[in-house]
Design an enzyme around this catalytic site. Structure first.
Site, PDB file in Angstrom:
ATOM      1  N   ARG A  21      36.750  13.547  26.454  1.00 30.60           N
ATOM      2  CA  ARG A  21      37.857  12.635  26.767  1.00 30.60           C
ATOM      3  C   ARG A  21      37.700  12.062  28.171  1.00 30.60           C
ATOM      4  O   ARG A  21      37.788  10.849  28.384  1.00 30.60           O
ATOM      5  CB  ARG A  21      39.195  13.352  26.620  1.00 30.60           C
ATOM      6  CG  ARG A  21      40.397  12.462  26.864  1.00 30.60           C
ATOM      7  CD  ARG A  21      41.701  13.239  26.697  1.00 30.60           C
ATOM      8  NE  ARG A  21      41.726  14.494  27.419  1.00 30.60           N
ATOM      9  CZ  ARG A  21      42.030  14.621  28.712  1.00 30.60           C
ATOM     10  NH1 ARG A  21      42.348  13.567  29.430  1.00 30.60           N
ATOM     11  NH2 ARG A  21      42.026  15.801  29.280  1.00 30.60           N
ATOM     12  N   ASN A  39      43.395  13.923  23.241  1.00 27.63           N
ATOM     13  CA  ASN A  39      42.964  14.919  22.272  1.00 27.63           C
ATOM     14  C   ASN A  39      44.049  15.079  21.223  1.00 27.63           C
ATOM     15  O   ASN A  39      45.234  15.066  21.550  1.00 27.63           O
ATOM     16  CB  ASN A  39      42.734  16.274  22.944  1.00 27.63           C
ATOM     17  CG  ASN A  39      41.534  16.270  23.867  1.00 27.63           C
ATOM     18  OD1 ASN A  39      40.569  15.560  23.649  1.00 27.63           O
ATOM     19  ND2 ASN A  39      41.600  17.071  24.907  1.00 27.63           N
TER      20      ASN A  39
END
Length: 64
Positions: A21, A39
Site C-alpha cells: 500500500r 487495505n
C-alpha cells in the site's frame, strides 16, 4: 492539455504486510497522480488513481 482519467482497482495476492500500500501510494505520488489506497479485510488492496492518462496507464502496467 492532457486527458485526465480515473481508475478504481482491486489487487489480489500477497499484498498486505509487505508495504504494498505504501509503495503504491509513493509511486502514484511520484507520477503526479492523486487518489487513495487502502487495505481491505479480505486481504486485497483497493485504490483509486486519477491523473494524466499516460501516467495512470503506466501505474496499471506496473501492477501486472
Amino acid at each position: 492539455m492532457a486527458a485526465v482519467v480515473s481508475v478504481h482497482a482491486l489487487v489480489t495476492g500477497r499484498v498486505q504486510g509487505v508495504f504494498y500500500r505504501a509503495s503504491l501510494a509513493k509511486q502514484a505520488k511520484t507520477m503526479g497522480l492523486t487518489g487513495w489506497v487502502r487495505n481491505l479485510v479480505d486481504g486485497r488492496v483497493e485504490y483509486v488513481a486519477q491523473g494524466d492518462h499516460k501516467n495512470v496507464k503506466a501505474l496499471l502496467r506496473s501492477e501486472e
